[in-house]
Design an enzyme around this catalytic site. Structure first.
Site, PDB file in Angstrom:
ATOM      1  CG  PHE A  64      -1.880   1.179   1.183  1.00  0.00           C
ATOM      2  CD1 PHE A  64      -3.007   1.137   0.361  1.00  0.00           C
ATOM      3  CD2 PHE A  64      -1.643   2.335   1.904  1.00  0.00           C
ATOM      4  CE1 PHE A  64      -3.875   2.226   0.281  1.00  0.00           C
ATOM      5  CE2 PHE A  64      -2.501   3.429   1.829  1.00  0.00           C
ATOM      6  CZ  PHE A  64      -3.622   3.366   1.014  1.00  0.00           C
ATOM      7  CG  ASP A 102       5.771   3.436   1.838  1.00  0.00           C
ATOM      8  OD1 ASP A 102       5.765   3.938   2.981  1.00  0.00           O
ATOM      9  OD2 ASP A 102       4.757   3.399   1.119  1.00  0.00           O
ATOM     10  CE  LYS A 129       0.061   5.008   8.071  1.00  0.00           C
ATOM     11  NZ  LYS A 129      -1.332   5.333   8.266  1.00  0.00           N
TER      12      LYS A 129
HETATM   13  C1  PLP Z   1       3.110   2.114   3.839  1.00  0.00           C
HETATM   14  C2  PLP Z   1       2.194   3.250   3.526  1.00  0.00           C
HETATM   15  N1  PLP Z   1       2.474   4.070   2.490  1.00  0.00           N
HETATM   16  C3  PLP Z   1       1.689   5.109   2.174  1.00  0.00           C
HETATM   17  C4  PLP Z   1       0.536   5.374   2.898  1.00  0.00           C
HETATM   18  C5  PLP Z   1      -0.315   6.555   2.511  1.00  0.00           C
HETATM   19  O1  PLP Z   1      -0.235   7.530   3.492  1.00  0.00           O
HETATM   20  P1  PLP Z   1      -1.342   8.707   3.551  1.00  0.00           P
HETATM   21  O2  PLP Z   1      -2.628   8.062   3.930  1.00  0.00           O
HETATM   22  O3  PLP Z   1      -0.820   9.647   4.597  1.00  0.00           O
HETATM   23  O4  PLP Z   1      -1.392   9.329   2.204  1.00  0.00           O
HETATM   24  C6  PLP Z   1       0.193   4.547   3.979  1.00  0.00           C
HETATM   25  C7  PLP Z   1      -1.039   4.787   4.728  1.00  0.00           C
HETATM   26  O5  PLP Z   1      -1.545   3.932   5.416  1.00  0.00           O
HETATM   27  C8  PLP Z   1       1.044   3.465   4.294  1.00  0.00           C
HETATM   28  O6  PLP Z   1       0.749   2.647   5.314  1.00  0.00           O
END
Ligand code: PLP
Length: 400
Positions: free
Chosen positions: A137, A223, A252
């Site tokens: 994700f 990520d 986050k």
């Molecule tokens: C690993 C990862 N990347 C990207 C995101 C996207 O972050 P945002 O919701 O702040 O755009 C998330 C959100 O849960 C995530 O867990």
């Protein structure tokens, strides 16, 4: 209809929240509008790592709001260089700077969007492909949705931007094949897949991906939006594997609730961006960065990495002993408990009614990501609620 009713129906139906409306929080605790108190073992989905309304962060934001909330990126701002140095040091492991540069934005998706653009610009024409993993994700913007390895999520928004290839996670052979098949700008991976169910790859996977990236002149993007900033017992989860990524994205926990994200890159990679290549009106504004400066300061003073490791060991051992739990996955305080049946949603709902927030990350798996300052007593209390809820579920199964 009263105001609350009408405002609720005025919202797009992108979320399906359960009933309680939380109106206050302190540490690991939340309070709803009826005054009922809850233990928050989801921590805003790994956001409030220092707990709700941490006094140092709240004071820093209040003071900054009363002093200077925003200056356009057309002008210098006093906080951004200092906070960037701290992030660079944490990417370097905490004591030495990694020698990279930072772009500030407002969310995880934007941090990944920046990483993808930077990798494409660095690689040049004809090498724009990004290899990512199934089950990943990376966000909800069109490019980060395309990067997300859940093809069913792409369907309603087709065509999503092209240039993303997905391979099974923790399968080094398929990454090798993808990189041999055609030139790629980057491999984009979560060191532990969060939304995919808290999936921990084999211990040598990331190191082997790094070797393949070097061989094929592709960047390695980690990520760390969910795993970063102490959550897994290291400043960044890649550090457990002694790895050197080219780009690291985070968001986050960075502002303990203030919307802020960042994309760090090795200086030679960051140099691919020049003035005008990327930008964000709100990115790096003093208000958000006051929260980041305070958050990172408290994180370091409280040794959140050590705390996540110790508290994670206690919570993980407790989860493993609960009725119907067949596996506990994760690291530090990002943990998932797999159940022996597809009851995770029901378990999360019953736990909520009993005053505990956890979330169903898969039909048979609940995830916990409490604040990193959670106490042993709170862990034991949460385990007690889950014990009751799971035992009741078992008793009901037996009756039906
Ligand atoms: C690993 C990862 N990347 C990207 C995101 C996207 O972050 P945002 O919701 O702040 O755009 C998330 C959100 O849960 C995530 O867990």
């Amino acid at each position: 209809m009263n105001d609350a009713g009408s405002s609720r129906s005025a919202m797009m139906a992108t979320y399906t929240p359960p009933d309680p409306v939380f109106v206050a929080g302190s540490g690991t605790e939340l309070t709803d509008e009826e005054g009922k108190r809850y233990l928050d073992f989801i921590g805003g989905l790994a956001v409030v790592s220092l707990g709700h309304a941490h006094p140092v962060v709240s004071a820093a934001v209040a003071e900054q709001a009363a002093t200077l909330a925003h200056v356009s990126n057309l002008y210098k701002n006093a906080l951004a260089p200092e906070v960037a140095v701290t992030i660079d040091r944490l990417v370097g492991g905490g004591t030495t700077r990694a020698g990279g540069q930072v772009f500030f934005c407002n969310s995880g998706a934007e941090a990944n969007e920046c990483a993808i653009k930077l990798a494409r610009k660095w690689a040049g024409p004809g090498r724009h492909r990004v290899v990512a993993a199934l089950g990943s994700f990376h966000g909800r913007t069109l490019a980060t949705l395309a990067a997300t390895g859940q093809p069913e999520k792409h369907v309603p928004f087709a065509p999503v931007p092209e240039g993303f290839v997905h391979v099974p996670y923790d399968d080094i052979g398929s990454i090798a094949e993808a990189l041999e098949g055609a030139p790629a700008a980057a491999v984009l991976l979560e060191p532990i897949q969060g939304e995919g169910g808290v999936v921990v790859p084999s211990s040598d996977y990331l190191a082997k991906v790094r070797e393949l990236c070097d061989e094929h002149e592709a960047l390695l993007i980690c990520d760390e939006i969910q795993t970063g900033l102490g959550r897994t017992g290291h400043w960044f989860a890649f550090q457990a594997r002694d790895l050197r990524p080219d780009i690291v994205t985070m968001a986050k926990a960075l502002g303990n609730g203030m919307p802020v994200g960042a994309c760090w890159a090795r200086a030679e990679v960051a140099a691919a961006f020049g003035p005008g290549d990327h930008g964000s009106t709100f990115g790096g504004q003093p208000l958000a960065l006051s929260a980041v400066r305070a958050t990172l300061g408290v994180m370091e003073a409280e040794d959140v990495c050590g705390r996540a490791r110790r508290a994670g060991a206690r919570l993980g051992a407790g989860l493993a002993g609960l009725p119907g739990v067949v596996e506990v996955r994760g690291a530090g305080l990002l943990l998932a408990a797999r159940l022996d049946s597809a009851q995770a949603k029901e378990v999360a709902a019953r736990a909520l009614a009993e005053g505990l927030l956890v979330n169903a990350v898969r039909p048979d798996t609940i995830r916990v990501a409490p604040p990193l300052l959670v106490s042993d007593a709170e862990i034991d209390q949460a385990l007690g609620v889950l014990q009751r809820v799971l035992a009741e579920g078992k008793a009901q199964e037996g009756r039906s």
